[in-house]
Motif scaffolding. Sequence first.
Motif, PDB file in Angstrom:
ATOM      1  N   UNK A 134       0.803  -1.094   0.003  1.00 33.68           N
ATOM      2  CA  UNK A 134      -0.068  -0.124   0.027  1.00 33.68           C
ATOM      3  C   UNK A 134       0.926   1.375   0.073  1.00 33.68           C
ATOM      4  N   UNK A 135       2.141   1.121   0.543  1.00 33.97           N
ATOM      5  CA  UNK A 135       2.760   2.315   0.613  1.00 33.97           C
ATOM      6  C   UNK A 135       3.427   2.733  -1.035  1.00 33.97           C
ATOM      7  N   UNK A 136       3.479   1.880  -1.821  1.00 29.51           N
ATOM      8  CA  UNK A 136       3.933   2.024  -3.234  1.00 29.51           C
ATOM      9  C   UNK A 136       2.928   2.909  -4.346  1.00 29.51           C
ATOM     10  N   UNK A 137       3.428   3.859  -4.694  1.00 28.19           N
ATOM     11  CA  UNK A 137       2.525   4.765  -5.473  1.00 28.19           C
ATOM     12  C   UNK A 137       2.592   4.263  -6.724  1.00 28.19           C
ATOM     13  N   UNK A 138       3.762   3.988  -7.230  1.00 27.46           N
ATOM     14  CA  UNK A 138       3.851   3.541  -8.788  1.00 27.46           C
ATOM     15  C   UNK A 138       5.063   2.536  -8.855  1.00 27.46           C
ATOM     16  N   UNK A 139       4.914   1.503  -9.668  1.00 28.10           N
ATOM     17  CA  UNK A 139       6.205   0.510 -10.151  1.00 28.10           C
ATOM     18  C   UNK A 139       6.497   0.940 -11.428  1.00 28.10           C
ATOM     19  N   UNK A 140       7.628   1.327 -11.740  1.00 25.28           N
ATOM     20  CA  UNK A 140       8.142   1.599 -13.082  1.00 25.28           C
ATOM     21  C   UNK A 140       9.119   0.276 -13.285  1.00 25.28           C
ATOM     22  N   UNK A 141       8.751  -0.496 -14.556  1.00 28.96           N
ATOM     23  CA  UNK A 141       9.689  -1.527 -15.191  1.00 28.96           C
ATOM     24  C   UNK A 141      10.656  -0.790 -16.324  1.00 28.96           C
ATOM     25  N   UNK A 142      11.552  -0.631 -16.079  1.00 30.73           N
ATOM     26  CA  UNK A 142      12.559   0.114 -16.643  1.00 30.73           C
ATOM     27  C   UNK A 142      13.233  -0.524 -17.686  1.00 30.73           C
ATOM     28  N   UNK A 143      12.397  -0.804 -18.931  1.00 27.85           N
ATOM     29  CA  UNK A 143      13.115  -1.724 -20.170  1.00 27.85           C
ATOM     30  C   UNK A 143      12.091  -1.320 -21.156  1.00 27.85           C
ATOM     31  N   UNK A 144      12.924  -1.481 -22.522  1.00 31.91           N
ATOM     32  CA  UNK A 144      11.903  -1.375 -23.764  1.00 31.91           C
ATOM     33  C   UNK A 144      11.296  -2.761 -24.177  1.00 31.91           C
ATOM     34  N   UNK A 145      11.797  -3.771 -23.389  1.00 28.68           N
ATOM     35  CA  UNK A 145      11.404  -5.048 -23.744  1.00 28.68           C
ATOM     36  C   UNK A 145       9.743  -5.398 -23.975  1.00 28.68           C
ATOM     37  N   UNK A 146       9.417  -5.543 -25.128  1.00 29.15           N
ATOM     38  CA  UNK A 146       7.864  -5.830 -25.222  1.00 29.15           C
ATOM     39  C   UNK A 146       7.138  -6.803 -24.454  1.00 29.15           C
ATOM     40  N   UNK A 151       3.007  -6.973 -17.898  1.00 30.70           N
ATOM     41  CA  UNK A 151       2.850  -6.757 -16.643  1.00 30.70           C
ATOM     42  C   UNK A 151       2.109  -5.537 -16.228  1.00 30.70           C
ATOM     43  N   UNK A 152       1.864  -4.657 -17.239  1.00 29.99           N
ATOM     44  CA  UNK A 152       1.396  -3.169 -16.993  1.00 29.99           C
ATOM     45  C   UNK A 152       0.079  -3.143 -16.511  1.00 29.99           C
ATOM     46  N   UNK A 157       3.696   0.583 -14.517  1.00 24.84           N
ATOM     47  CA  UNK A 157       3.983   0.959 -15.842  1.00 24.84           C
ATOM     48  C   UNK A 157       5.190   0.563 -16.537  1.00 24.84           C
ATOM     49  N   UNK A 158       5.448   0.877 -17.520  1.00 26.25           N
ATOM     50  CA  UNK A 158       6.614   0.273 -18.303  1.00 26.25           C
ATOM     51  C   UNK A 158       7.410   1.781 -18.880  1.00 26.25           C
ATOM     52  N   UNK A 159       8.644   1.929 -18.345  1.00 20.56           N
ATOM     53  CA  UNK A 159       9.252   2.987 -19.001  1.00 20.56           C
ATOM     54  C   UNK A 159      10.383   2.819 -19.695  1.00 20.56           C
ATOM     55  N   UNK A 160      10.341   3.194 -20.995  1.00 21.71           N
ATOM     56  CA  UNK A 160      11.708   3.136 -21.883  1.00 21.71           C
ATOM     57  C   UNK A 160      12.614   4.356 -21.506  1.00 21.71           C
ATOM     58  N   UNK A 161      13.350   4.404 -20.541  1.00 24.79           N
ATOM     59  CA  UNK A 161      14.118   5.519 -20.227  1.00 24.79           C
ATOM     60  C   UNK A 161      15.020   6.098 -21.279  1.00 24.79           C
TER      61      UNK A 161
END
Length: 306
Positions: A134-146, A151-152, A157-161
Amino acid sequence: MEAARASAPAAHQFDVHLIDGTYELFRHFFAVPRRAAADGAEVGALRGVLGNIVMLLEQGATHVAVATDHVVESFRNDLWDGYKDGSAIEPDLWAQFHPTEAALELMGVTVWPMIEFEADDAMAAGAAMAAGDDRVRQVFICTPDKDLGQCVGAKVVQWDRRAGDVFDAAGVEAKFGVSPESIPDYLGLVGDSADGFPGLRGWGAKSTSMMLSHYGHIEDIPVSHDDWAPKVRGAAGLAATLAAERDLALLFRRIATVRTDAPVSDSVDELCWRGPHHGFEDLCNDIGAGALFERVMNLAAYRADT
């Protein structure tokens, strides 16, 4: 330091960043100049990964984990002979995998080195674990892998940095034409050349997205093209291929489905970065990264004061 000060999340709620360490190693190996450590070993990609993670921390990230392929082969190699292995990895790149894991741990970053599973599975398992807090606001999966598009949803969310793109569920659907839940089915039909499985003959991105946007999953596609609701070009041939190779498509879907039971941290508390460990300064000296050490120490001092 001002970027970190301005971006730091509130203490009662925070974001979680899950990094594809294998992708970052490949990216930096081909993007940054070669550099040799004091012992002559190539460390350009290692230095690039460390700098990339430090930049993320400076921008305000507090809870970070890096997933890596400690070995390249996984259980998926037993499912499909053509699945990716480590044979094509350049020796100078492969030699930096384990040292990068060790360097990140010395920097105080949580590392999930996968053996039976893959880095993708670790990020999927970590995202499921973190999203349940509950403490987590958002989870960023940092990869462009399709693959990770599946998981989104909700907090994840998925983040292509590199490209600066963040995809929520609507973004995944806009990109691929299917919902996140259908991404494994999509890859089962289209294939994934990067992972070494071909999909089914004739099933391209357009026809696949049209069918799965309507039916959702491979097994729900009617056998006869006469029963297909979407009007797809070449429907008769596609239906014949699917009828003959449905089991193969389901196998490819299984291969493309990330696992959420990979061994990762038990709690997001284990992902909180609190500064480097003893030996990090020596490491930075060995790889010629004195400036990186100063950045990490400055950031650790700032975090300790806030």
